[in-house]
Design an enzyme around this catalytic site. Sequence first.
Site, mmCIF file in Angstrom:
data_model
loop_
_atom_site.group_PDB
_atom_site.id
_atom_site.type_symbol
_atom_site.label_atom_id
_atom_site.label_comp_id
_atom_site.label_asym_id
_atom_site.label_seq_id
_atom_site.Cartn_x
_atom_site.Cartn_y
_atom_site.Cartn_z
ATOM 1 N N GLU A 107 11.221 17.642 13.538
ATOM 2 C CA GLU A 107 11.893 17.377 12.437
ATOM 3 C C GLU A 107 11.301 17.827 11.107
ATOM 4 O O GLU A 107 10.196 17.566 11.291
ATOM 5 C CB GLU A 107 11.327 15.725 11.640
ATOM 6 C CG GLU A 107 12.129 14.538 10.351
ATOM 7 C CD GLU A 107 11.536 13.845 10.303
ATOM 8 O OE1 GLU A 107 10.106 14.015 10.456
ATOM 9 O OE2 GLU A 107 12.614 13.026 9.660
ATOM 10 N N THR A 125 1.730 8.238 12.361
ATOM 11 C CA THR A 125 0.996 6.523 11.875
ATOM 12 C C THR A 125 1.844 5.509 12.432
ATOM 13 O O THR A 125 0.708 4.557 12.494
ATOM 14 C CB THR A 125 1.252 6.979 10.211
ATOM 15 O OG1 THR A 125 0.877 8.260 9.447
ATOM 16 C CG2 THR A 125 0.324 6.049 9.521
ATOM 17 N N GLY A 126 2.351 5.519 12.698
ATOM 18 C CA GLY A 126 3.352 3.921 13.233
ATOM 19 C C GLY A 126 3.073 4.469 14.638
ATOM 20 O O GLY A 126 2.470 2.476 14.737
ATOM 21 N N LYS A 128 0.381 -1.354 0.036
ATOM 22 C CA LYS A 128 0.170 0.361 0.034
ATOM 23 C C LYS A 128 0.795 1.158 0.196
ATOM 24 O O LYS A 128 1.395 1.787 1.238
ATOM 25 C CB LYS A 128 -1.454 -0.056 1.407
ATOM 26 C CG LYS A 128 -2.079 0.313 1.061
ATOM 27 C CD LYS A 128 -2.496 2.479 0.865
ATOM 28 C CE LYS A 128 -2.156 3.457 1.610
ATOM 29 N NZ LYS A 128 -1.466 4.486 1.347
ATOM 30 N N CYS A 139 14.869 9.865 6.196
ATOM 31 C CA CYS A 139 14.241 9.973 7.150
ATOM 32 C C CYS A 139 15.771 10.534 7.831
ATOM 33 O O CYS A 139 15.386 11.066 9.513
ATOM 34 C CB CYS A 139 13.895 8.576 7.758
ATOM 35 S SG CYS A 139 14.579 7.363 6.710
ATOM 36 N N THR A 197 5.844 8.890 12.854
ATOM 37 C CA THR A 197 6.372 8.089 14.166
ATOM 38 C C THR A 197 4.713 7.976 14.846
ATOM 39 O O THR A 197 4.154 7.171 15.121
ATOM 40 C CB THR A 197 6.617 9.140 15.038
ATOM 41 O OG1 THR A 197 8.299 9.236 14.821
ATOM 42 C CG2 THR A 197 6.036 8.408 16.517
ATOM 43 N N GLU A 249 9.912 1.697 11.102
ATOM 44 C CA GLU A 249 10.846 2.197 10.336
ATOM 45 C C GLU A 249 10.143 4.406 10.971
ATOM 46 O O GLU A 249 8.910 4.136 9.284
ATOM 47 C CB GLU A 249 11.912 2.694 8.738
ATOM 48 C CG GLU A 249 12.071 1.202 9.174
ATOM 49 C CD GLU A 249 13.628 0.645 10.103
ATOM 50 O OE1 GLU A 249 14.075 1.825 10.178
ATOM 51 O OE2 GLU A 249 13.742 0.044 9.854
HETATM 52 P P1 NAD Z 1 2.474 8.638 7.206
HETATM 53 O O1 NAD Z 1 2.959 8.299 7.980
HETATM 54 O O2 NAD Z 1 2.136 9.938 6.951
HETATM 55 O O3 NAD Z 1 2.304 7.839 6.098
HETATM 56 C C1 NAD Z 1 2.700 6.357 5.762
HETATM 57 C C2 NAD Z 1 1.874 5.516 4.345
HETATM 58 O O4 NAD Z 1 1.182 5.679 5.995
HETATM 59 C C3 NAD Z 1 1.167 5.951 4.169
HETATM 60 O O5 NAD Z 1 1.240 5.603 3.251
HETATM 61 C C4 NAD Z 1 0.260 6.339 4.472
HETATM 62 O O6 NAD Z 1 -0.704 6.128 3.184
HETATM 63 C C5 NAD Z 1 -0.100 5.290 5.069
HETATM 64 N N1 NAD Z 1 -1.334 5.780 6.220
HETATM 65 C C6 NAD Z 1 -1.608 6.340 7.109
HETATM 66 N N2 NAD Z 1 -2.772 6.890 7.520
HETATM 67 C C7 NAD Z 1 -2.197 5.011 8.343
HETATM 68 C C8 NAD Z 1 -3.630 4.341 9.085
HETATM 69 N N3 NAD Z 1 -3.590 4.879 10.211
HETATM 70 N N4 NAD Z 1 -2.943 2.956 9.092
HETATM 71 C C9 NAD Z 1 -2.050 2.621 8.793
HETATM 72 N N5 NAD Z 1 -1.315 2.671 7.463
HETATM 73 C C10 NAD Z 1 -1.364 4.743 7.136
HETATM 74 O O7 NAD Z 1 3.755 9.246 6.587
HETATM 75 P P2 NAD Z 1 4.787 10.708 5.699
HETATM 76 O O8 NAD Z 1 4.111 11.628 6.167
HETATM 77 O O9 NAD Z 1 4.469 9.734 4.185
HETATM 78 O O10 NAD Z 1 6.492 10.633 5.479
HETATM 79 C C11 NAD Z 1 7.332 11.013 6.089
HETATM 80 C C12 NAD Z 1 7.506 10.509 7.437
HETATM 81 O O11 NAD Z 1 7.974 9.205 6.971
HETATM 82 C C13 NAD Z 1 9.152 10.879 8.184
HETATM 83 O O12 NAD Z 1 8.467 11.235 9.459
HETATM 84 C C14 NAD Z 1 10.334 10.278 7.862
HETATM 85 O O13 NAD Z 1 11.072 10.726 9.049
HETATM 86 C C15 NAD Z 1 9.309 9.026 7.847
HETATM 87 N N6 NAD Z 1 10.362 8.127 6.777
HETATM 88 C C16 NAD Z 1 11.035 7.108 7.861
HETATM 89 C C17 NAD Z 1 11.700 6.129 6.959
HETATM 90 C C18 NAD Z 1 12.559 5.632 8.610
HETATM 91 O O14 NAD Z 1 13.222 4.422 7.260
HETATM 92 N N7 NAD Z 1 12.913 5.555 9.687
HETATM 93 C C19 NAD Z 1 12.280 6.405 5.722
HETATM 94 C C20 NAD Z 1 11.198 7.366 5.192
HETATM 95 C C21 NAD Z 1 10.744 8.509 6.017
#
Ligand code: NAD
Length: 473
Positions: free
Chosen positions: A377, A228-229, A173, A280, A226, A246
């Site tokens: 960040e 969303t994680g 996804k 990231c 974080t 991640e």
């Molecule tokens: P995000 O958390 O907004 O979205 C990431 C994904 O999660 C998208 O596909 C989104 O559709 C999905 N999503 C959103 N809500 C969800 C839910 N409730 N359940 C399941 N899936 C859901 O992140 P972003 O804005 O796309 O990315 C930027 C962030 O990602 C930054 O904080 C960055 O540091 C981090 N990042 C971390 C790494 C790493 O390896 N640690 C790598 C790249 C990006």
Amino acid sequence: MQQFNMNINGNPVQSGNTFDVINPATGIAFAQCQLGDASHVEQAVSAAKAAFPAWSQTSDEERRQLLHEVAGAIKANMSELMELVTKETGKPMGGLNGVGSGMEVGGSVAWTQYTAELQLPVDVIQDNEVARIEVHRKPLGVVASITPWNWPLMIAIWHVIPALRAGNTVVMKPATYTPVSSLRFAQLASEILPPGVINIITGPGSVGGLLTAHPDIAKVAFTGSTPTGKRIMESAAGNLTRCTLELGGNDAGIVLPDIDVAEMAPKLFAACFHNNGQTCAALKRLYVHESQYEEVCQAMAGLAENVVVGDGLEEGTELGPVQNLAQLNIIRDLAASAKADGGRFLAGGHVMDRDGYFFEPTIVADLTDGSRLVDEEPFGPIVPIIKYSDIDEVIDRANRNECGLGGSVWSSDLDKAAELAQRLECGSAWVNDHGALQPDAPFGGIKQSGMGVEFGLYGMEEFTSLQTLKVVR
Ligand code: NAD
């Protein structure tokens, strides 16, 4: 306008509803994708579940060969994939320090080839006249891969290839902002792999939520923010689904008072600004000793003034736009708060007067911990340079942040720098480098930056469970 379908069980799937994908260099839509819903989550998970028994029992040799074929298909379609990555993310084809869509697609090939060659070992714990005890690594089942918008293809590869190599099947996804390179990749891979082994659905975060809460998902591989994680971990808790998370980073880089500024400044600049700071593990807080502070600030400002910002499809572009309008607004807001905190803007500071989502590469001096630009960040082209005088104190300041993804120490004394780097609370620590990843070295965050690692055998093991086999003689 290019059209992209979902792919379930080896077949293209449409939902009847679409969403636009915008090129951030122009602000104009260039592609349309399918808006998936709960029914597509069900179809994709059930296809992956049905494919799991045969795929998990396919021989190691066959899985290895098929994944090499997938690497070959990415390579054969490299220029098309590069253009899709550049159009959806805005990143240049080449880019600052060679970090662009060429690296993203080339890296995807390299990661796939390396991971295809990995072999999960069987450990023998005991082998005597009483018994033989072996520890096996077994695939988990259906893996959900949920990816962000900054390195859409590369991060999908980081999830999908080790999951498949270990014998799992996958439902992807991608982020709604950047689904197209993942959709094209999944289409290519599904022409090589048996039906149902790789599936991809597109749609908003709520579709991701349905996937992570699904009882037939055995493991979630998530890269993103974080908050969303945390939501994913909550939804996975219902089924005790395993997660690798991640998440965000706010990496500190510490410059010791002995560097050759002319030599190191371009490296520091690239560590902060490659992919426009939207990585990231980019360097996001630069701590410089007071003895070299002004010299480093001026060198960084000069580089920021001269870096070539533009449409990533144009040759010579080093930095592209911010990937989306919401992120541009976060950066604009952080710049305003840095100004209010008394930050000295040495370069940039403004949204650029052109189409698309461009922000000037920005260097801010004279802020300290407690300012939002230092503590949060930014995930964009704006970096604070912070003065320090005492090494022990600066290590404490670097660690006094909720994130723990990466960190670095810059010095001509490599032993001292390595010793200090080990005091940083982060999953990856570099000396005279920052954010450099490779397929055989584990990468992952601690604290609010997540849990679990990716890459190499360490990463592949996260897509398996242990089975201890005891044969009594
Ligand atoms: P995000 O958390 O907004 O979205 C990431 C994904 O999660 C998208 O596909 C989104 O559709 C999905 N999503 C959103 N809500 C969800 C839910 N409730 N359940 C399941 N899936 C859901 O992140 P972003 O804005 O796309 O990315 C930027 C962030 O990602 C930054 O904080 C960055 O540091 C981090 N990042 C971390 C790494 C790493 O390896 N640690 C790598 C790249 C990006």
